[in-house]
Design a protein around this motif. Structure first.
Motif, PDB file in Angstrom:
ATOM      1  N   THR A 104      26.259  18.081 -17.055  1.00 27.62           N
ATOM      2  CA  THR A 104      27.631  18.524 -16.813  1.00 27.62           C
ATOM      3  C   THR A 104      28.283  19.042 -18.083  1.00 27.62           C
ATOM      4  O   THR A 104      28.968  20.073 -18.071  1.00 27.62           O
ATOM      5  N   VAL A 105      28.089  18.323 -19.193  1.00 24.13           N
ATOM      6  CA  VAL A 105      28.643  18.769 -20.479  1.00 24.13           C
ATOM      7  C   VAL A 105      28.081  20.140 -20.853  1.00 24.13           C
ATOM      8  O   VAL A 105      28.812  21.032 -21.310  1.00 24.13           O
ATOM      9  N   GLY A 106      26.767  20.319 -20.640  1.00 24.74           N
ATOM     10  CA  GLY A 106      26.154  21.611 -20.929  1.00 24.74           C
ATOM     11  C   GLY A 106      26.725  22.729 -20.067  1.00 24.74           C
ATOM     12  O   GLY A 106      26.944  23.848 -20.551  1.00 24.74           O
ATOM     13  N   GLN A 107      26.995  22.429 -18.798  1.00 29.85           N
ATOM     14  CA  GLN A 107      27.564  23.449 -17.913  1.00 29.85           C
ATOM     15  C   GLN A 107      29.008  23.788 -18.305  1.00 29.85           C
ATOM     16  O   GLN A 107      29.418  24.949 -18.204  1.00 29.85           O
ATOM     17  N   LEU A 108      29.757  22.791 -18.750  1.00 26.66           N
ATOM     18  CA  LEU A 108      31.121  23.058 -19.211  1.00 26.66           C
ATOM     19  C   LEU A 108      31.105  23.999 -20.418  1.00 26.66           C
ATOM     20  O   LEU A 108      31.997  24.842 -20.571  1.00 26.66           O
ATOM     21  N   ALA A 109      30.099  23.855 -21.270  1.00 28.47           N
ATOM     22  CA  ALA A 109      29.980  24.741 -22.423  1.00 28.47           C
ATOM     23  C   ALA A 109      29.716  26.180 -21.999  1.00 28.47           C
ATOM     24  O   ALA A 109      30.108  27.124 -22.693  1.00 28.47           O
ATOM     25  N   LEU A 110      29.063  26.363 -20.860  1.00 29.17           N
ATOM     26  CA  LEU A 110      28.741  27.706 -20.363  1.00 29.17           C
ATOM     27  C   LEU A 110      29.773  28.242 -19.363  1.00 29.17           C
ATOM     28  O   LEU A 110      29.664  29.385 -18.929  1.00 29.17           O
ATOM     29  N   LEU A 111      30.750  27.422 -18.999  1.00 28.83           N
ATOM     30  CA  LEU A 111      31.723  27.842 -17.998  1.00 28.83           C
ATOM     31  C   LEU A 111      32.504  29.095 -18.406  1.00 28.83           C
ATOM     32  O   LEU A 111      32.708  30.001 -17.578  1.00 28.83           O
ATOM     33  N   PRO A 112      32.978  29.222 -19.671  1.00 23.14           N
ATOM     34  CA  PRO A 112      33.651  30.467 -20.058  1.00 23.14           C
ATOM     35  C   PRO A 112      32.761  31.695 -19.902  1.00 23.14           C
ATOM     36  O   PRO A 112      33.254  32.777 -19.575  1.00 23.14           O
ATOM     37  N   ASN A 113      31.451  31.554 -20.157  1.00 21.83           N
ATOM     38  CA  ASN A 113      30.535  32.682 -19.935  1.00 21.83           C
ATOM     39  C   ASN A 113      30.589  33.127 -18.485  1.00 21.83           C
ATOM     40  O   ASN A 113      30.688  34.324 -18.185  1.00 21.83           O
ATOM     41  N   LEU A 114      30.524  32.155 -17.568  1.00 23.72           N
ATOM     42  CA  LEU A 114      30.535  32.470 -16.148  1.00 23.72           C
ATOM     43  C   LEU A 114      31.856  33.116 -15.740  1.00 23.72           C
ATOM     44  O   LEU A 114      31.881  34.038 -14.911  1.00 23.72           O
ATOM     45  N   ILE A 115      32.957  32.666 -16.327  1.00 19.73           N
ATOM     46  CA  ILE A 115      34.261  33.263 -16.015  1.00 19.73           C
ATOM     47  C   ILE A 115      34.311  34.711 -16.479  1.00 19.73           C
ATOM     48  O   ILE A 115      34.846  35.586 -15.787  1.00 19.73           O
ATOM     49  N   ILE A 116      33.734  34.986 -17.643  1.00 25.74           N
ATOM     50  CA  ILE A 116      33.678  36.378 -18.121  1.00 25.74           C
ATOM     51  C   ILE A 116      32.787  37.215 -17.210  1.00 25.74           C
ATOM     52  O   ILE A 116      33.092  38.377 -16.917  1.00 25.74           O
ATOM     53  N   TYR A 117      31.690  36.628 -16.704  1.00 26.47           N
ATOM     54  CA  TYR A 117      30.862  37.349 -15.736  1.00 26.47           C
ATOM     55  C   TYR A 117      31.696  37.681 -14.496  1.00 26.47           C
ATOM     56  O   TYR A 117      31.524  38.744 -13.881  1.00 26.47           O
ATOM     57  N   GLY A 118      32.597  36.761 -14.136  1.00 30.84           N
ATOM     58  CA  GLY A 118      33.478  37.011 -12.996  1.00 30.84           C
ATOM     59  C   GLY A 118      34.387  38.198 -13.223  1.00 30.84           C
ATOM     60  O   GLY A 118      34.683  38.959 -12.293  1.00 30.84           O
ATOM     61  N   VAL A 119      34.829  38.392 -14.459  1.00 33.22           N
ATOM     62  CA  VAL A 119      35.637  39.575 -14.784  1.00 33.22           C
ATOM     63  C   VAL A 119      34.818  40.840 -14.567  1.00 33.22           C
ATOM     64  O   VAL A 119      35.302  41.831 -14.008  1.00 33.22           O
ATOM     65  N   GLY A 120      33.550  40.808 -15.000  1.00 33.03           N
ATOM     66  CA  GLY A 120      32.659  41.953 -14.757  1.00 33.03           C
ATOM     67  C   GLY A 120      32.457  42.198 -13.276  1.00 33.03           C
ATOM     68  O   GLY A 120      32.351  43.351 -12.832  1.00 33.03           O
ATOM     69  N   TRP A 121      32.407  41.131 -12.485  1.00 30.34           N
ATOM     70  CA  TRP A 121      32.266  41.257 -11.029  1.00 30.34           C
ATOM     71  C   TRP A 121      33.520  41.893 -10.429  1.00 30.34           C
ATOM     72  O   TRP A 121      33.438  42.784  -9.573  1.00 30.34           O
ATOM     73  N   LEU A 122      34.704  41.483 -10.876  1.00 34.78           N
ATOM     74  CA  LEU A 122      35.951  42.048 -10.368  1.00 34.78           C
ATOM     75  C   LEU A 122      36.081  43.537 -10.702  1.00 34.78           C
ATOM     76  O   LEU A 122      36.644  44.311  -9.925  1.00 34.78           O
ATOM     77  N   LEU A 123      35.544  43.921 -11.856  1.00 40.41           N
ATOM     78  CA  LEU A 123      35.642  45.319 -12.284  1.00 40.41           C
ATOM     79  C   LEU A 123      34.609  46.217 -11.609  1.00 40.41           C
ATOM     80  O   LEU A 123      34.708  47.440 -11.714  1.00 40.41           O
ATOM     81  N   GLY A 124      33.613  45.631 -10.942  1.00 40.85           N
ATOM     82  CA  GLY A 124      32.659  46.432 -10.181  1.00 40.85           C
ATOM     83  C   GLY A 124      31.225  46.401 -10.628  1.00 40.85           C
ATOM     84  O   GLY A 124      30.327  46.219  -9.795  1.00 40.85           O
ATOM     85  N   PRO A 125      30.923  46.555 -11.940  1.00 39.94           N
ATOM     86  CA  PRO A 125      29.514  46.599 -12.347  1.00 39.94           C
ATOM     87  C   PRO A 125      28.743  45.314 -12.093  1.00 39.94           C
ATOM     88  O   PRO A 125      27.521  45.337 -11.961  1.00 39.94           O
TER      89      PRO A 125
END
Length: 416
Positions: A248-269
């Motif tokens: 869980t701690v490791g996933q929390l460290a990667l959570l901002p990465n996933l949120i940024i991927y979500g921004v890329g998803w919202l923008l289309g690519p």
């Protein structure tokens, strides 16, 4: 504080920050090692793992030599995916140190102490973490951590709100010099650049921050909706409670990465979890995925609305550009026509958004393993281009409301 005291205080705080940064991973791994001890595993394995993750959070690449695992031959590969949650914690500690240094008359002794102590810790950790099974790129492990830590400490010292301890004391020389230099440069700027700079930075940054917030909310919603799948993935790992806590701690460290991927998803690519995969609003094509619970939030499958999701960033950019009216007084004064003002605002805001999105995409993407997992994250150029196109169109329309000249001026006379 005099220079000697400033140096000693900053040195102590830098050493403490390094200890916290390493210990936040080492502590739970040590507990696991003590309670679930395998006699064949030495405690140094836990230390090296913590050191590797600490170095990775500073941007240091880890090299995994060719080896055999479960009867399969694995080629040499490099791990470069930065756990941005971990990095954000380190940056926050550095920024706080910089803020506390504002109680001194000069910043440079404290910054020198930060670089010296953090650099010494980095040299020790990168050397101690070296192992034939996995090792950091030595020069990166030595220079990247103090560079990143000093960068945020300098930001805190120069731009952060002054420490309460500094009340009634004169500002550090560096802050006064920077303010004087900036005012001089600002007065010398071309009239159009001077009028656009602050509104473009404020508006563009607000757009990126809002998209980040929307993506974070979407990730949280997907976690809530798919909680059963998350639990099943935890069970499939077959780890103990302590092991699950470490995951869980490791996933929390990667959570901002996933949120940024979500921004890329919202923008289309969209984004990739492995070479040849694509997760976007149009649809999803993925291969075998790592069995971590966070994977349950991925929007896998064909969406009925498809590219209609682009309404979100378009609307966001339009609304924020309209709301930026209170920062656009100089634009409305300097520009003579609504069309010129709208074009200038649209392209300047879009440039800020695309540059910030490009930087986030580069930071959040990298290699996470061998084979297809050497490509994880966003295509920075595609996402930045999509952000620019979407923003320039939405901001152009919004600028007719926020930047329309109220009393036409004659800017030609200002160019001289």
């Amino acid at each position: 504080m005099n220079r000697r005291l400033t140096f000693l205080v900053a040195a102590f705080e830098a050493a403490l920050a390094a200890a916290i940064g390493i210990g936040i991973v080492l502590a739970p791994l040590t507990v696991i090692w003590l309670i679930e001890n395998d006699p064949s595993i030495d405690w140094l394995v836990a230390f090296r793992t913590s050191a590797d993750l600490w170095l990775l959070a500073h941007g240091t690449r880890l090299v995994v030599p060719a080896s055999t695992f479960a009867g399969a031959e694995l080629p040499l590969y490099i791990v470069s995916l930065i756990p941005l949650g971990y990095t954000a914690l380190i940056a926050f500690m550095a920024f706080r140190i910089g803020r506390r240094l504002t109680a001194a008359s000069e910043l440079w002794p404290g910054i020198s102490a930060v670089v010296t102590v953090y650099g010494a810790v980095s040299l020790f950790v990168s050397t101690a973490a070296a192992d034939p099974a996995i090792y950091p790129v030595n020069w990166q492990g030595t220079f990247f951590p103090p560079t990143l830590f000093a960068f945020f400490a300098i930001l805190g010292g120069l731009f952060g709100r002054r420490s309460p301890l500094a009340e009634g004391l004169p500002e550090p020389f560096e802050r006064r010099w920077l303010r004087s230099w900036w005012l001089t440069q600002y007065d010398r700027m071309h009239w159009a650049l001077r009028a656009l700079l602050v509104p473009a930075l404020r508006t563009g940054t607000a757009i990126v921050a809002t998209l980040f917030t929307i993506s974070a909310a979407a990730v949280g919603l997907l976690l809530a909706v798919n909680w059963i799948q998350v639990i099943r993935l935890y069970e499939a790992l077959q780890v103990s409670f302590l092991g699950g806590t470490a995951v869980t701690v490791g996933q929390l460290a990667l959570l901002p990465n996933l949120i940024i991927y979500g921004v890329g998803w919202l923008l289309g690519p969209g984004f990739q979890i492995g070479a040849g995969s694509l997760i976007s609003p149009i649809g999803t094509a993925v291969g075998p995925l790592p069995s971590i619970p966070l994977i349950a939030v991925l929007p896998i499958g064909q969406l009925e609305l498809g590219m209609m999701v682009l309404v979100i960033p378009v609307t966001t950019a339009f609304i924020i550009t309209v709301l930026a009216k209170k920062f656009s007084d100089e634009i409305r004064f300097e520009f003579a026509s609504s069309l010129n003002a709208a074009l200038a605002v649209a392209f300047s805001v879009a440039a800020v958004v695309s540059i910030e999105v490009l930087a986030l995409a580069v930071l959040a993407s990298g290699s996470a393993g061998p084979g297809r997992l050497e490509i994880v994250g966003l295509n920075p150029v595609s996402v930045a281009a999509a952000a620019f196109i979407i923003t320039v169109l939405a901001a152009f329309l919004g600028a007719f409301f926020s930047a329309k000249p109220e009393s036409p001026d004659n800017p030609i006379g200002k160019r001289g």
